[in-house]
Design an enzyme around this catalytic site. Structure first.
Site, PDB file in Angstrom:
ATOM      1  N   CYS A 169       0.499   6.061  31.618  1.00 24.75           N
ATOM      2  CA  CYS A 169       1.482   6.194  30.537  1.00 24.75           C
ATOM      3  C   CYS A 169       2.118   7.573  30.497  1.00 24.75           C
ATOM      4  CB  CYS A 169       0.838   5.865  29.199  1.00 24.75           C
ATOM      5  SG  CYS A 169       0.150   4.193  29.202  1.00 24.75           S
ATOM      6  N   HIS A 215       7.168   1.154  23.838  1.00 22.82           N
ATOM      7  CA  HIS A 215       6.438   1.896  24.872  1.00 22.82           C
ATOM      8  C   HIS A 215       6.639   1.281  26.261  1.00 22.82           C
ATOM      9  CE1 HIS A 215       3.566   4.340  26.838  1.00 22.82           C
ATOM     10  NE2 HIS A 215       2.468   3.679  26.590  1.00 22.82           N
TER      11      HIS A 215
END
Lengths: 383, 383
Positions: free
Chosen positions: A82, A332
């Site tokens: 991420c 996200h």
């Protein structure tokens, strides 16, 4: 000094009619147009992406970006789960430090919603240790363990966590590129179903599609021509062990602490100078831990501090956090997140943040995390 | 000036009793021991790997390397298909140019033989364009098209190609880390089964496991202490479109040509100064095209030149190519390949190449390609 001179992001959300490279192409075209740059004026590209290999057997994306740009330059892909976007930005900054008078395009993108949640979650779990994967631990499970430990140690409840999501959904309602634009209440969060105790659906960032791009440059003539530019005062990447069992503390992310200390030393400013920050709120607990690890809040006070909502836009606080909506509400799309965070700080520092514009912000910070803390990237920008 | 001061490679081959990170750990321990460096003396790590995400759902490998090293430093993963190792090395060089007095570890690794050939080949095809994947074109298929075009255009036959494999298998017989150590004949190559016409099994590099590591540094005191060190005179990455249909010529790799011209200009030496080269021979045709694209041979003459075997060790030629055995015989654990190539040049320039030691080589070149030419990395080393 390296400057960010432009930012473009696609809509974040469930974009079923667009492929990964449709999104990349839109982000590239958007940021180049904004800076009136031709493809030929870009000297290098850094691309952040985590899952295209796993989800759609799509690797060597660098050559596919060459196909879009139609130029023969160095193009690199960074992958750090991420934190792929933050890592790509950091590499771009290093490239500029080693090469003068260059313009670099940094793009982050992810395409996740065309796949089943099981496929996306299995792909995301590739960021955790082999042992954790074999034990069936998902990311909500890992952050759930961190949350349980923190709540018990400092005597907080799930209600404390809920305020993070309330704040970030409010911010999302002010950002027309956000995945979620509806406001929610503490009651909404508490009544949403559990994902991994004590974390609920509304404690968790969604699976999203999107692409974001910035231009950074050390070409002084180009910087002078721009209406909007911000300086990159620091960008630090620190890596740590990924297994929670290897950590001394599971209610802190050591990589964030180390990266932050180095970043503030390099930027030569103090925590109090930061007026806007984008922090990595993949889960509500993550934002609370991040605020402590970044040194904005004393260790153990975050659960209480968040309930004051002083970091929410419009409440007169001295530091506003996740004005984009954060990962929670803005969405996200993994590889894009780190670039969107830096882009949001760019918008804030250059007075382009529209309905969510924080006043008189001269310095801002972006904080991007990989996995359960195996990577942290801290970037400080200033005007 | 940046210097390579150490190189270690694991055995290349079918290493069924070792995981990806077993191999990475061995390579790291090997190179650190060689340079008498403690983990704490490494300032950053760059890791080249292509397929761990696709084959074993293993991403965020940077944090898993932190788990091995037990230090909190910046660690990056580069992915550029079969040029992942070369790209990692290039990023490490840029890191050193931006930071003084640092020691950087560059590791490349791939674990491929635990999977079925179909899984590995499907994974590898992730490096080609979506259209090419959908058309069912594999890498042998793409290089087969390039070979057909070249053979027809310049009136060569499959026999011309076979000499590449004969030479590289001879070199492999001199390298105890090579995947294949048996010598083969032109007849062996011509009688091996077709993979994709006109390319046969013995025109093709194998699917291998392995990890390779080098240390590069700009710490002058450390360089002085080393018995063996070579200077990095140039390292250039150039990206190009990946679809063959987007290319002006399919019998050349434009990215190689551009990267090479820039690299020689930066290194301030001429092609004739290069005495040893490792070039990207994923298929026999690839080495012939590479020798032309790198400027060692005139365009169109390669098919004839190779039959002279002047680039084979022991024949008195002025440039010896792929002394490691190349991808063909040393093996092709994708992420490791680019590092092994640089490591082989390091061994040659420091007189550590044992049975295959080329005499009086002061300059060497390593050439690493991603996919069917979407990425090329050219590195020039000198003593």
């Amino acid at each position: 000094m390296n400057s960010v001179i432009g930012y473009y992001t696609t809509q974040f959300g469930e974009l079923w009619d667009k492929s990964l490279f449709d999104l990349v192409e839109e982000a590239i075209a958007g940021v180049l147009k904004q800076n009136k740059l031709a493809n030929e004026q870009i000297d290098a590209v850094f691309f952040g992406n985590m899952l295209a290999g796993v989800l759609e057997n799509n690797l060597h994306s660098t050559s596919k970006i060459a196909e879009i740009l139609k130029v023969n330059i160095p193009i690199f892909r960074a992958e750090a789960a991420c934190a792929s976007g933050g890592a790509a930005f950091n590499l771009a900054k290093t490239y500029l430090e080693a090469n003068s008078n260059k313009n670099v395009l940094v793009v982050g993108a992810e395409k996740m919603t065309d796949y089943s949640p099981e496929e996306a979650i299995t792909g995301l779990s590739a960021a955790s240790s082999g042992e954790e994967q074999e034990a069936g631990l998902t990311f909500p499970g890992l952050y759930g363990m961190m949350a349980n430990y923190y709540l018990e140690k400092y005597h907080y409840t799930e209600e404390n966590l809920a305020y993070v999501s309330v704040k970030n959904h409010f911010h999302g309602s002010l950002n027309n590129k956000a995945h979620f634009r509806r406001k929610i209440t503490v009651k909404d969060v508490l009544s949403s179903p559990y994902v991994a105790f004590p974390l609920k659906v509304l404690d968790s960032s969604p699976i999203s599609d999107g692409a974001s791009a910035v231009i950074i440059t050390n070409n002084r003539d180009l910087i002078k021509k721009q209406k909007n530019s911000v300086s990159v005062l620091a960008s630090e990447v620190i890596t740590d062990t990924i297994s929670l069992k290897s950590r001394k503390q599971i209610d802190e992310i050591l990589a964030t602490k180390i990266a932050t200390d180095v970043a503030f030393k390099k930027a030569k400013i103090s925590r109090r100078d930061i007026k806007v920050a984008e922090v990595h709120d993949c889960f509500s607990i993550a934002e609370i831990l991040a605020m402590e690890d970044l040194g904005f809040w004393e260790k153990g006070t975050g659960g209480n501090k968040i309930t004051e909502l002083s970091t929410m836009f419009g409440n007169g606080g001295s530091l506003i956090v996740n004005t984009s909506g954060g990962l929670k509400a803005a969405g996200h799309p993994v590889g894009a997140t780190g670039i969107k965070q830096i882009g949001e700080i760019f918008l804030q520092l250059t007075n382009q943040a529209e309905k969510r514009q924080v006043k008189n912000a001269k310095y801002g910070l972006a904080h991007n995390v990989g996995g359960s803390g195996g990577t942290a990237v801290v970037t400080i920008l200033g005007i």
